[in-house]
Design an enzyme around this catalytic site. Structure first.
Site, short mmCIF file in Angstrom:
data_model
loop_
_atom_site.label_atom_id
_atom_site.label_comp_id
_atom_site.label_asym_id
_atom_site.label_seq_id
_atom_site.Cartn_x
_atom_site.Cartn_y
_atom_site.Cartn_z
N ARG A 1 -0.78 -8.65 13.47
CA ARG A 1 -1.31 -7.66 12.52
C ARG A 1 -2.17 -8.34 11.46
NH1 ARG A 1 4.07 -5.17 10.68
NH2 ARG A 1 2.84 -4.08 9.12
N ARG B 1 11.79 -6.06 5.05
CA ARG B 1 11.62 -4.60 4.90
C ARG B 1 12.57 -3.86 5.84
NH1 ARG B 1 5.82 -1.87 5.46
NH2 ARG B 1 5.84 -2.90 7.49
N LYS C 1 0.83 -1.21 0.00
CA LYS C 1 0.00 0.00 0.00
C LYS C 1 0.87 1.26 0.00
CE LYS C 1 -2.01 -1.30 3.86
NZ LYS C 1 -1.32 -2.60 4.08
N ARG D 1 11.28 -1.96 11.29
CA ARG D 1 10.16 -1.46 12.08
C ARG D 1 9.90 -2.41 13.23
NH1 ARG D 1 5.17 0.23 8.21
NH2 ARG D 1 4.00 -0.99 9.73
N ARG E 1 -9.79 1.14 8.55
CA ARG E 1 -9.32 -0.19 8.92
C ARG E 1 -10.39 -1.00 9.61
NH1 ARG E 1 -3.63 0.69 8.90
NH2 ARG E 1 -2.52 -1.25 9.32
P1 AP5 Z 1 4.87 -1.63 1.84
O1 AP5 Z 1 4.56 -0.81 0.65
O2 AP5 Z 1 5.63 -0.99 2.96
O3 AP5 Z 1 3.54 -2.38 2.37
P2 AP5 Z 1 2.29 -1.83 3.14
O4 AP5 Z 1 1.09 -2.51 2.59
O5 AP5 Z 1 2.28 -0.33 3.16
O6 AP5 Z 1 2.60 -2.44 4.59
P3 AP5 Z 1 2.49 -1.84 6.05
O7 AP5 Z 1 3.18 -2.87 6.92
O8 AP5 Z 1 3.04 -0.45 6.14
O9 AP5 Z 1 0.97 -1.85 6.28
P4 AP5 Z 1 0.23 -1.93 7.59
O10 AP5 Z 1 -1.15 -1.69 7.09
O11 AP5 Z 1 0.41 -3.14 8.40
O12 AP5 Z 1 0.92 -0.80 8.51
P5 AP5 Z 1 0.55 0.71 8.84
O13 AP5 Z 1 1.80 1.49 8.78
O14 AP5 Z 1 -0.62 1.19 8.06
O15 AP5 Z 1 5.70 -2.92 1.36
C1 AP5 Z 1 6.15 -3.90 2.29
C2 AP5 Z 1 7.54 -4.42 1.84
O16 AP5 Z 1 7.39 -5.09 0.59
C3 AP5 Z 1 8.59 -3.31 1.61
O17 AP5 Z 1 9.84 -3.81 1.98
C4 AP5 Z 1 8.52 -3.07 0.08
O18 AP5 Z 1 9.76 -2.60 -0.43
C5 AP5 Z 1 8.20 -4.46 -0.42
N1 AP5 Z 1 7.38 -4.48 -1.66
C6 AP5 Z 1 6.38 -3.64 -1.99
N2 AP5 Z 1 5.85 -3.98 -3.19
C7 AP5 Z 1 6.54 -5.08 -3.60
C8 AP5 Z 1 6.48 -5.91 -4.78
N3 AP5 Z 1 5.58 -5.68 -5.76
N4 AP5 Z 1 7.33 -6.96 -4.86
C9 AP5 Z 1 8.24 -7.21 -3.88
N5 AP5 Z 1 8.37 -6.44 -2.76
C10 AP5 Z 1 7.52 -5.40 -2.62
O19 AP5 Z 1 0.05 0.57 10.36
C11 AP5 Z 1 0.91 0.27 11.41
C12 AP5 Z 1 0.15 0.31 12.74
O20 AP5 Z 1 -0.38 1.63 12.97
C13 AP5 Z 1 -1.08 -0.61 12.84
O21 AP5 Z 1 -0.72 -1.93 13.21
C14 AP5 Z 1 -1.91 0.11 13.90
O22 AP5 Z 1 -1.44 -0.14 15.20
C15 AP5 Z 1 -1.68 1.57 13.59
N6 AP5 Z 1 -2.67 2.13 12.66
C16 AP5 Z 1 -2.42 2.63 11.41
N7 AP5 Z 1 -3.57 3.04 10.82
C17 AP5 Z 1 -4.56 2.77 11.71
C18 AP5 Z 1 -5.97 2.93 11.66
N8 AP5 Z 1 -6.59 3.44 10.58
N9 AP5 Z 1 -6.70 2.56 12.74
C19 AP5 Z 1 -6.10 2.05 13.85
N10 AP5 Z 1 -4.76 1.85 13.95
C20 AP5 Z 1 -4.00 2.21 12.89
#
Ligand code: AP5
Length: 207
Positions: A166, A122, A13, A155, A88
């Site tokens: 997660r 990552r 994402k 991270r 979410r």
């Molecule tokens: P990346 O693009 O970083 O993936 P992502 O989907 O953004 O993953 P996240 O782990 O950031 O998502 P998340 O939803 O768990 O975390 P968030 O920060 O929102 O890619 C991942 C890896 O793959 C990277 O190394 C990249 O280089 C690689 N990659 C990408 N595309 C690729 C491809 N095509 N091929 C190969 N490799 C590839 O949330 C974190 C925490 O914050 C949550 O757990 C929660 O506690 C809190 N939080 C955030 N938002 C909310 C909300 N709305 N409500 C409540 N709590 C929240």
């Protein structure tokens, strides 16, 4: 238009959101990035969010809805934005709908074993936020950010046991909103496997 990126943790994402933001000229709003920054700076918001984030659980709805509300009302987002990590759960989806803005959800589909592989490899820059992958997109110099020269980190919530939590939280609380947008004819689905460029061209085609 508000674009919503949906998908498992690690589905890409953030990566796709960055590219889409450049292409469309509208900002990407990542609730995860905003919360992580607040935790790092130990602000009152960060202190409230820290414990849930470390456990891989969701931060309270009132906090994140407040963050997004403020962003959507800002001048930055007057031409729209890309939401990464919000909504979410159904309560957040309903709160977003109350803004009355046109919405399009983009569901990036990647199998669970692939996201686990991606997250364990990552690495992120704590200074500028650049994201790397030791397997698919490593930095030019080992352990150092290409953009700003800062040492890269893993991270906290990319540790295996937190990743498992997660994914469980995603299945229970976030997956149902895929159907929520499908029923409203506001969902496009994109195969998230393959190179970043391949996924992005599919995504652009789909929207
Ligand atoms: P990346 O693009 O970083 O993936 P992502 O989907 O953004 O993953 P996240 O782990 O950031 O998502 P998340 O939803 O768990 O975390 P968030 O920060 O929102 O890619 C991942 C890896 O793959 C990277 O190394 C990249 O280089 C690689 N990659 C990408 N595309 C690729 C491809 N095509 N091929 C190969 N490799 C590839 O949330 C974190 C925490 O914050 C949550 O757990 C929660 O506690 C809190 N939080 C955030 N938002 C909310 C909300 N709305 N409500 C409540 N709590 C929240």
């Amino acid at each position: 238009m508000i674009y919503i990126l949906l998908g498992l943790p690690g589905a890409g994402k953030g990566t796709q959101g960055e590219l889409l933001s450049k292409k469309l000229g509208i900002p990407k709003v990542s609730t995860g990035d905003i919360l992580r920054d607040a935790v790092r700076r130990a602000t009152p918001l960060g202190q409230k969010a820290k414990e849930a984030m470390e456990k891989g659980q969701l931060v309270s709805d009132d906090i994140v809805i407040g963050i997004v509300e403020e962003k959507l009302k800002s001048r930055d987002c007057e031409k729209g934005c890309i939401l990464d990590g919000f909504p979410r759960n159904l309560r957040q989806a309903q709160a977003l709908e109350e803004f009355g803005l046109p919405l399009k959800a983009i569901y990036i589909k990647v199998p669970e074993d692939e996201v686990v592989r991606r997250l364990s490899a990552r690495r992120v820059c704590p200074n500028c936020g650049a994201v790397y992958n030791l397997i698919t997109s490593p930095p030019k110099k080992e352990g150092i950010c290409d953009r700003c020269g800062t040492p890269l980190i893993q991270r906290e919530d990319d540790r295996e046991e937190v990743v498992r939590e997660r994914i469980k939280v995603y299945r229970e609380q976030t997956e149902p909103i895929v159907d929520y947008y499908r029923r409203r004819n506001a969902l496009v689905e994109v195969d998230g496997q393959g190179s970043v460029e391949e996924v992005f061209s599919r995504l652009v085609e789909a929207i």
